[in-house]
Design an enzyme around this catalytic site. Structure first.
Site, short mmCIF file in Angstrom:
data_model
loop_
_atom_site.label_atom_id
_atom_site.label_comp_id
_atom_site.label_asym_id
_atom_site.label_seq_id
_atom_site.Cartn_x
_atom_site.Cartn_y
_atom_site.Cartn_z
N GLY A 165 -69.05 -5.89 -90.10
CA GLY A 165 -68.22 -7.29 -89.81
C GLY A 165 -67.58 -7.73 -91.43
O GLY A 165 -66.83 -7.37 -91.85
N GLU A 210 -67.25 -12.41 -95.59
CA GLU A 210 -68.22 -13.70 -95.63
C GLU A 210 -68.97 -13.42 -95.15
O GLU A 210 -70.34 -13.60 -96.37
CB GLU A 210 -67.37 -14.70 -95.50
CG GLU A 210 -65.71 -14.68 -95.53
CD GLU A 210 -65.07 -14.21 -95.39
OE1 GLU A 210 -65.16 -12.92 -94.21
OE2 GLU A 210 -63.71 -14.22 -95.68
N GLY A 252 -70.78 -10.08 -95.08
CA GLY A 252 -71.28 -9.19 -96.44
C GLY A 252 -71.86 -9.66 -97.17
O GLY A 252 -72.92 -9.89 -98.14
N GLU A 296 -69.77 -2.66 -94.09
CA GLU A 296 -68.38 -2.02 -93.42
C GLU A 296 -67.92 -3.74 -93.34
O GLU A 296 -68.16 -4.34 -92.45
CB GLU A 296 -68.31 -1.11 -92.35
CG GLU A 296 -67.04 -0.74 -92.59
CD GLU A 296 -66.54 -0.79 -91.34
OE1 GLU A 296 -65.57 -1.69 -92.16
OE2 GLU A 296 -66.71 -0.83 -90.22
N GLU A 316 -57.65 -11.79 -93.35
CA GLU A 316 -58.07 -10.80 -92.03
C GLU A 316 -57.60 -11.86 -90.89
O GLU A 316 -58.60 -12.34 -90.27
CB GLU A 316 -59.06 -9.92 -92.06
CG GLU A 316 -59.21 -9.44 -90.66
CD GLU A 316 -60.51 -8.19 -90.98
OE1 GLU A 316 -60.28 -6.84 -91.03
OE2 GLU A 316 -61.77 -9.07 -91.38
#
Length: 492
Positions: free
Chosen positions: A225, A228, A230, A247, A378
């Protein structure tokens, strides 16, 4: 939901709706788990693991049973494809490929279950002195948290190695795309996988995801995901030092050198950036062009992007479907506005397509500086930024000027030159004259804020194992054991 081998509603009866992003139609009503449901799923996984009902099986037996699930996915491929189209907005071609690759990946991991990873330590063991063995054992209970862009494929990427290694699991799909995970539970119930080994719960990440990560009976978290989220998972998992695999996000650089095949690299750039509406963590969303080919490339890129067909993702001729939901649509449109405000220029796209559904025109920005938000953050939508460079060193410098490091590519007619650049990129995967190709046998993961750990291959399997060193002393003469002379009394 699917807990301890039984289908059940949430204890408080709450549900949420799954909608088709192409037209807003409600396609499913799904149970929304709470804390008590989550604890129930963890308890089931804990008891199943501690009982040895799965970890106690031979690798060959786990392999045989996992192959049953492979066959079930293949038998239901058409249905699963249709559900992914409606639930995620994936084009039917992309969804069909995803289901095929899901079965293929699980087949790889089913075979890996039968592999003996145990090994002697080279050079340490010596006949008559000692034997040293490394045993690889399952971690235990694994919480697997997956995103919405590749629903079934991501589920298999996590379930495959975890189950092959002998763990028990709780799978939490994204709320945006839970339908195929629910269908997967039905298929699992038709196999010999024992009760409690696989549990699938649906609902809010902030509620049940947090409980899974903090729960002391969970030994490992596998997450795909945003960076942020993570970071939050990493913080929460620190409460009892859980093993984690993260990831996370990416802003991958797709570098085109002046000796590249222009037509092939234009097609490659479009594929890298706009596959699945740009909703790919490793997508090539920063296009770096050598100044010598810039004008010719931009002209060809614009013409081909504007020929892309936007529309009903169930239509096999369509190459651009909707983004996944309203929040994502709003986020992407906000980034497009930000790009304009930063001084970048829209070459093509930039608007909503049509009046119904969450469709965004494939958008290309030129006159972009790498420091701009649209080049650093992103976006996770159909937005490509183009940056000009003058030589190989500058291309590498721009590519590495990012907090991310998940993937990237180099397009060149000279493999040696391209490989030299690839060696300097701080990223987990680099393609040369290709994009998006991943292999079950090769590790996938990121540098920097793109994550921790690897998926696929031997490295991916070992993320779901603990390594245990066993030393067997073969010296029978006490006088030849040095420690006796230092800690054991002479008259003992």
């Amino acid at each position: 939901m699917y807990i301890n081998g039984e289908f059940c509603d949430s204890e408080d009866g709450q549900t949420f709706m799954a909608t088709d992003p192409a037209n807003g139609e409600v396609i499913a009503e799904i149970s929304k788990a709470g804390i008590s449901d989550t604890k129930k799923s963890v308890d089931a996984a804990r008891k199943a693991f501690d009982s040895g009902v799965w970890s106690g099986l031979s690798g060959e037996e786990r392999s045989r049973i996992l192959k049953q699930l492979v066959d079930k996915i293949n038998e239901n491929a058409e249905k699963l494809t249709g559900l992914e189209v409606k639930d995620s907005g994936s084009t039917v071609r992309k969804a069909g490929e995803d289901i095929f690759l899901s079965a293929k990946s699980l087949n790889y991991f089913s075979k890996a279950a039968a592999v003996n990873f145990n090994e002697d330590i080279p050079g340490l063991s010596k006949e008559g002195v000692s034997k040293n063995i490394i045993r690889y054992e399952p971690v235990g209970v694994c919480a697997l948290i997956i995103p919405w862009n590749f629903p079934l494929k991501m589920a298999i990427w996590k379930l495959g190695p975890a189950l092959a290694a002998g763990n028990t699991v709780i799978l939490k799909p994204a709320m945006e795309t839970s339908v195929t995970a629910c269908e997967l539970a039905k298929l699992i119930s038709e196999t010999e996988i024992p009760k409690g080994v696989v549990n699938i719960i649906t609902g809010s990440g902030s509620v049940i995801g947090t409980e899974l990560v903090k729960n002391p009976d969970v030994d490992k978290v596998g997450f795909t995901g945003s960076t942020e989220v993570g970071k939050i998972i990493m913080q929460n998992a620190s409460s009892n030092l859980k093993k984690i695999t993260l990831e996370c996000g990416g802003k991958s650089a797709n570098i085109v050198l002046d000796d590249a095949d222009i037509e092939m690299s234009i097609d490659g750039a479009i594929y890298a950036a706009f596959y699945h509406q740009g909703q790919c963590c490793e997508g090539g969303t920063r296009l770096l062009l050598h100044e010598k080919i810039y004008d010719k490339f931009i002209s060809g890129l614009k013409e081909k992007v504007e020929r892309m067909k936007i529309g009903d993702p169930a239509d096999k001729s369509v190459t651009v479907g909707p983004v996944v939901n309203q929040d994502q649509f709003d986020t992407v449109m906000k980034y497009i506005k930000t790009g304009i405000e930063e001084g970048a220029e829209i070459l093509t796209g930039g608007k909503q397509s049509g009046s119904e559904g969450l469709f965004i025109e494939p958008t290309v920005f030129v006159n972009v500086e790498n420091k701009m938000k649209i080049a650093q953050e992103e976006i996770f939508g159909p937005v490509l930024v183009v940056i000009k460079f003058k030589d190989d060193d500058e291309a590498v410098s721009i590519a590495n000027d990012s907090v991310f490091g998940l993937a990237g590519a180099v397009w060149s007619g000279n493999d040696e030159r391209a490989l030299s650049i690839a060696d300097k990129l701080r990223t987990g995967t680099v393609w040369i004259n290709e994009y998006h190709l991943l292999s079950d046998r090769a590790p996938f993961g990121g540098y920097k804020q793109s994550g921790i750990g690897r998926e696929f291959g031997t490295e991916g399997m070992k993320e779901y194992m603990e390594a245990k060193h066993i030393h067997i002393d073969e010296i029978k003469d006490r006088s030849k054991k040095p420690w006796y002379r230092t800690v054991v009394p002479k008259d003992s």
